[in-house]
Design a protein around this motif. Structure first.
Motif, PDB file in Angstrom:
ATOM      1  N   GLY A  12      14.240  60.941 -17.165  1.00 43.28           N
ATOM      2  CA  GLY A  12      13.273  62.007 -16.616  1.00 43.28           C
ATOM      3  C   GLY A  12      13.458  63.567 -17.016  1.00 43.28           C
ATOM      4  N   LEU A  13      14.839  63.741 -17.203  1.00 46.43           N
ATOM      5  CA  LEU A  13      14.997  65.101 -17.877  1.00 46.43           C
ATOM      6  C   LEU A  13      14.478  65.177 -19.325  1.00 46.43           C
ATOM      7  CD1 LEU A  13      18.770  65.894 -16.816  1.00 46.43           C
ATOM      8  CD2 LEU A  13      16.538  67.192 -16.180  1.00 46.43           C
ATOM      9  N   ILE A  14      14.659  64.087 -20.110  1.00 43.77           N
ATOM     10  CA  ILE A  14      14.402  64.158 -21.501  1.00 43.77           C
ATOM     11  C   ILE A  14      12.826  64.123 -21.543  1.00 43.77           C
ATOM     12  CG2 ILE A  14      14.196  62.698 -23.522  1.00 43.77           C
ATOM     13  CD1 ILE A  14      17.048  61.719 -22.928  1.00 43.77           C
ATOM     14  N   ALA A  15      12.119  63.465 -20.720  1.00 48.34           N
ATOM     15  CA  ALA A  15      10.768  63.453 -20.475  1.00 48.34           C
ATOM     16  C   ALA A  15      10.134  64.910 -20.211  1.00 48.34           C
ATOM     17  CB  ALA A  15      10.067  62.322 -19.616  1.00 48.34           C
ATOM     18  N   ASN A  16      10.803  65.290 -19.181  1.00 54.82           N
ATOM     19  CA  ASN A  16      10.269  66.756 -18.907  1.00 54.82           C
ATOM     20  C   ASN A  16      10.531  67.807 -20.012  1.00 54.82           C
ATOM     21  OD1 ASN A  16       9.224  68.437 -17.338  1.00 54.82           O
ATOM     22  ND2 ASN A  16      11.227  68.855 -16.090  1.00 54.82           N
ATOM     23  N   SER A  17      11.576  67.366 -20.786  1.00 55.75           N
ATOM     24  CA  SER A  17      11.765  68.503 -21.988  1.00 55.75           C
ATOM     25  C   SER A  17      10.768  68.253 -22.906  1.00 55.75           C
ATOM     26  CB  SER A  17      13.449  68.173 -22.195  1.00 55.75           C
ATOM     27  OG  SER A  17      14.273  68.643 -21.362  1.00 55.75           O
ATOM     28  N   ILE A  18      10.705  66.892 -23.182  1.00 55.73           N
ATOM     29  CA  ILE A  18       9.524  66.790 -24.321  1.00 55.73           C
ATOM     30  C   ILE A  18       8.341  67.397 -23.733  1.00 55.73           C
ATOM     31  CG2 ILE A  18       8.244  64.973 -25.591  1.00 55.73           C
ATOM     32  CD1 ILE A  18      10.936  63.390 -25.680  1.00 55.73           C
ATOM     33  N   GLY A  19       7.847  66.986 -22.618  1.00 54.03           N
ATOM     34  CA  GLY A  19       6.494  67.541 -22.101  1.00 54.03           C
ATOM     35  C   GLY A  19       6.629  69.140 -21.965  1.00 54.03           C
ATOM     36  N   LEU A  20       7.599  69.651 -21.605  1.00 55.43           N
ATOM     37  CA  LEU A  20       7.722  71.324 -21.826  1.00 55.43           C
ATOM     38  C   LEU A  20       7.439  71.653 -23.091  1.00 55.43           C
ATOM     39  CD1 LEU A  20       8.206  73.844 -20.286  1.00 55.43           C
ATOM     40  CD2 LEU A  20      10.627  73.512 -20.843  1.00 55.43           C
ATOM     41  N   LEU A  21       8.042  71.077 -24.180  1.00 53.43           N
ATOM     42  CA  LEU A  21       7.909  71.454 -25.664  1.00 53.43           C
ATOM     43  C   LEU A  21       6.581  71.363 -26.109  1.00 53.43           C
ATOM     44  CD1 LEU A  21       9.291  72.221 -28.196  1.00 53.43           C
ATOM     45  CD2 LEU A  21       9.842  69.634 -28.549  1.00 53.43           C
ATOM     46  N   ALA A  22       6.015  70.220 -25.484  1.00 53.26           N
ATOM     47  CA  ALA A  22       4.543  69.614 -26.295  1.00 53.26           C
ATOM     48  C   ALA A  22       3.606  70.792 -25.620  1.00 53.26           C
ATOM     49  CB  ALA A  22       4.416  68.331 -25.645  1.00 53.26           C
ATOM     50  N   ALA A  23       3.789  71.231 -23.865  1.00 55.56           N
ATOM     51  CA  ALA A  23       2.991  72.004 -23.486  1.00 55.56           C
ATOM     52  C   ALA A  23       3.045  73.624 -23.948  1.00 55.56           C
ATOM     53  CB  ALA A  23       3.162  72.009 -22.198  1.00 55.56           C
ATOM     54  N   ALA A  24       4.256  73.999 -24.399  1.00 54.71           N
ATOM     55  CA  ALA A  24       4.373  75.072 -25.067  1.00 54.71           C
ATOM     56  C   ALA A  24       3.826  75.226 -26.371  1.00 54.71           C
ATOM     57  CB  ALA A  24       5.997  75.326 -25.164  1.00 54.71           C
ATOM     58  N   THR A  25       4.025  74.267 -27.089  1.00 61.75           N
ATOM     59  CA  THR A  25       3.234  74.095 -28.320  1.00 61.75           C
ATOM     60  C   THR A  25       1.715  73.975 -28.472  1.00 61.75           C
ATOM     61  OG1 THR A  25       5.274  72.735 -29.209  1.00 61.75           O
ATOM     62  CG2 THR A  25       3.339  72.759 -30.590  1.00 61.75           C
ATOM     63  N   LEU A  26       1.290  73.270 -27.472  1.00 58.28           N
ATOM     64  CA  LEU A  26      -0.251  73.369 -27.431  1.00 58.28           C
ATOM     65  C   LEU A  26      -0.651  74.472 -27.025  1.00 58.28           C
ATOM     66  CD1 LEU A  26      -0.875  69.711 -26.052  1.00 58.28           C
ATOM     67  CD2 LEU A  26      -1.180  70.595 -28.226  1.00 58.28           C
ATOM     68  N   LEU A  27      -0.108  75.269 -25.797  1.00 64.47           N
ATOM     69  CA  LEU A  27      -0.566  76.528 -25.619  1.00 64.47           C
ATOM     70  C   LEU A  27      -0.031  77.612 -25.970  1.00 64.47           C
ATOM     71  CD1 LEU A  27      -0.420  75.312 -21.511  1.00 64.47           C
ATOM     72  CD2 LEU A  27      -2.346  75.200 -23.035  1.00 64.47           C
ATOM     73  N   GLY A  28       0.685  77.481 -27.089  1.00 62.49           N
ATOM     74  CA  GLY A  28       1.637  78.641 -27.339  1.00 62.49           C
ATOM     75  C   GLY A  28       0.822  79.362 -28.476  1.00 62.49           C
ATOM     76  N   ASN A  29      -0.239  78.935 -29.228  1.00 64.55           N
ATOM     77  CA  ASN A  29      -1.058  79.598 -30.395  1.00 64.55           C
ATOM     78  C   ASN A  29      -0.456  79.704 -31.226  1.00 64.55           C
ATOM     79  OD1 ASN A  29      -3.291  79.793 -28.542  1.00 64.55           O
ATOM     80  ND2 ASN A  29      -2.740  81.669 -27.623  1.00 64.55           N
ATOM     81  N   GLY A  30       0.589  78.668 -31.779  1.00 65.30           N
ATOM     82  CA  GLY A  30       1.504  78.677 -32.816  1.00 65.30           C
ATOM     83  C   GLY A  30       2.842  79.532 -32.639  1.00 65.30           C
ATOM     84  N   ASP A  31       2.916  80.013 -31.772  1.00 65.52           N
ATOM     85  CA  ASP A  31       4.308  81.103 -31.748  1.00 65.52           C
ATOM     86  C   ASP A  31       5.502  79.884 -31.570  1.00 65.52           C
ATOM     87  OD1 ASP A  31       2.678  83.209 -31.632  1.00 65.52           O
ATOM     88  OD2 ASP A  31       2.550  83.525 -29.615  1.00 65.52           O
ATOM     89  N   ASP A  32       6.794  80.614 -31.591  1.00 69.49           N
ATOM     90  CA  ASP A  32       7.656  79.899 -31.592  1.00 69.49           C
ATOM     91  C   ASP A  32       7.992  79.354 -30.248  1.00 69.49           C
ATOM     92  OD1 ASP A  32      10.370  78.958 -32.370  1.00 69.49           O
ATOM     93  OD2 ASP A  32      11.372  80.867 -32.105  1.00 69.49           O
ATOM     94  N   ASN A  35       9.692  82.184 -27.863  1.00 69.35           N
ATOM     95  CA  ASN A  35       8.710  83.364 -27.575  1.00 69.35           C
ATOM     96  C   ASN A  35       7.845  82.852 -26.568  1.00 69.35           C
ATOM     97  OD1 ASN A  35      10.028  84.912 -29.516  1.00 69.35           O
ATOM     98  ND2 ASN A  35       8.620  84.172 -31.248  1.00 69.35           N
ATOM     99  N   VAL A  36       7.219  81.615 -26.499  1.00 71.12           N
ATOM    100  CA  VAL A  36       6.372  81.149 -25.690  1.00 71.12           C
ATOM    101  C   VAL A  36       6.848  81.110 -24.269  1.00 71.12           C
ATOM    102  CG1 VAL A  36       4.951  79.146 -24.647  1.00 71.12           C
ATOM    103  CG2 VAL A  36       4.924  79.772 -27.320  1.00 71.12           C
ATOM    104  N   ILE A  37       8.162  80.516 -24.419  1.00 73.35           N
ATOM    105  CA  ILE A  37       8.796  80.655 -22.795  1.00 73.35           C
ATOM    106  C   ILE A  37       9.276  82.035 -22.232  1.00 73.35           C
ATOM    107  CG2 ILE A  37      11.172  79.851 -21.801  1.00 73.35           C
ATOM    108  CD1 ILE A  37       9.216  77.609 -22.500  1.00 73.35           C
ATOM    109  N   LYS A  38       9.570  82.982 -23.260  1.00 74.49           N
ATOM    110  CA  LYS A  38       9.607  84.462 -22.826  1.00 74.49           C
ATOM    111  C   LYS A  38       8.397  85.025 -22.203  1.00 74.49           C
ATOM    112  CE  LYS A  38      13.767  85.248 -25.797  1.00 74.49           C
ATOM    113  NZ  LYS A  38      14.289  85.921 -27.143  1.00 74.49           N
TER     114      LYS A  38
END
Length: 93
Positions: A12-32, A35-38
């Motif tokens: 569950g933790l790994i799946a959530n981490s991967i999902g968070l990474l994917a969401a940040a990548t998709l919604l981050g407009n190419g930012d690091d 930087n997206v988390i901040k």
């Protein structure tokens, strides 16, 4: 029994981490990622981003249910509830 619950929690933790990474990548407009988390924390939608990452827990949960690994599914469910409570408390402050 306890071992299977812990394995489910780790999945569950790994799946959530991967999902968070994917969401940040998709919604981050190419930012690091950092930087997206901040930016999400500054703009007040970090809780929503974390909740969006928890969608992969749903997939892991149903895979464990289909394989009749109920204790592992219980571990994934425990992590999902923990993340929900964490995001609720995070939104209050």
């Amino acid at each position: 029994m306890k071992k299977d619950i812990i394995i489910g929690m780790l999945v569950g933790l790994i799946a959530n981490s991967i999902g968070l990474l994917a969401a940040a990548t998709l919604l981050g407009n190419g930012d690091d990622f950092t930087n997206v988390i901040k930016a999400a924390a500054n703009e007040g939608f970090l809780g929503k981003l974390i909740s969006l990452g928890a969608v992969l827990n749903l997939i892991a949960f149903f895979i464990f249910i289909k394989k009749r690994q109920d204790y592992r599914a219980r571990g994934v469910l425990l992590i999902t509830v923990f993340i929900a409570v964490f995001t609720f408390i995070f939104k209050l402050y």
